[in-house]
Scaffold this motif. Structure first.
Motif, PDB file in Angstrom:
ATOM      1  N   ASP A   3       4.835   8.150   7.517  1.00 24.26           N
ATOM      2  CA  ASP A   3       6.082   7.778   8.177  1.00 24.26           C
ATOM      3  C   ASP A   3       6.887   9.014   8.578  1.00 24.26           C
ATOM      4  N   TYR A  42      -3.282   5.239   2.608  1.00 21.94           N
ATOM      5  CA  TYR A  42      -4.285   4.691   3.522  1.00 21.94           C
ATOM      6  C   TYR A  42      -5.469   5.639   3.582  1.00 21.94           C
ATOM      7  N   LYS A  71       1.679   6.792   2.550  1.00 24.91           N
ATOM      8  CA  LYS A  71       2.509   6.068   3.510  1.00 24.91           C
ATOM      9  C   LYS A  71       3.792   6.827   3.809  1.00 24.91           C
ATOM     10  N   LYS A  83       0.836  -1.197   0.000  1.00 30.18           N
ATOM     11  CA  LYS A  83       0.000   0.000   0.000  1.00 30.18           C
ATOM     12  C   LYS A  83       0.867   1.242   0.000  1.00 30.18           C
ATOM     13  N   ARG A  84       0.483   2.217  -0.806  1.00 38.83           N
ATOM     14  CA  ARG A  84       1.165   3.505  -0.831  1.00 38.83           C
ATOM     15  C   ARG A  84       0.355   4.574  -0.118  1.00 38.83           C
TER      16      ARG A  84
END
Length: 60
Positions: free
Chosen positions: A48, A6, A44, A3-4
């Motif tokens: 992060d 959400y 993502k 996944k890139r």
């Protein structure tokens, strides 16, 4: 495929935040997100980076 991005529900669950609080943070530009059509997505990479930033601020 990893996944890139959400959706807001997934991020709020990951961070143990109410969804309404996360939407408010997004609206006030306190949390990085992009709007795709009618839906907000958190990339993502930006998630992060945001978490790292918060951790660095907490360690001062």
């Amino acid at each position: 495929m990893r996944k890139r991005a959400y959706n807001v529900d997934a991020v709020s669950e990951m961070l143990d935040l109410p969804t309404s609080s996360l939407y408010g943070m997004i609206r006030n530009k306190q949390f990085p997100a992009v709007k795709i059509g009618k839906h907000w997505r958190v990339l993502k990479k930006q998630l992060d980076e945001h978490i790292e930033k918060l951790e660095d601020e907490a360690l001062w």
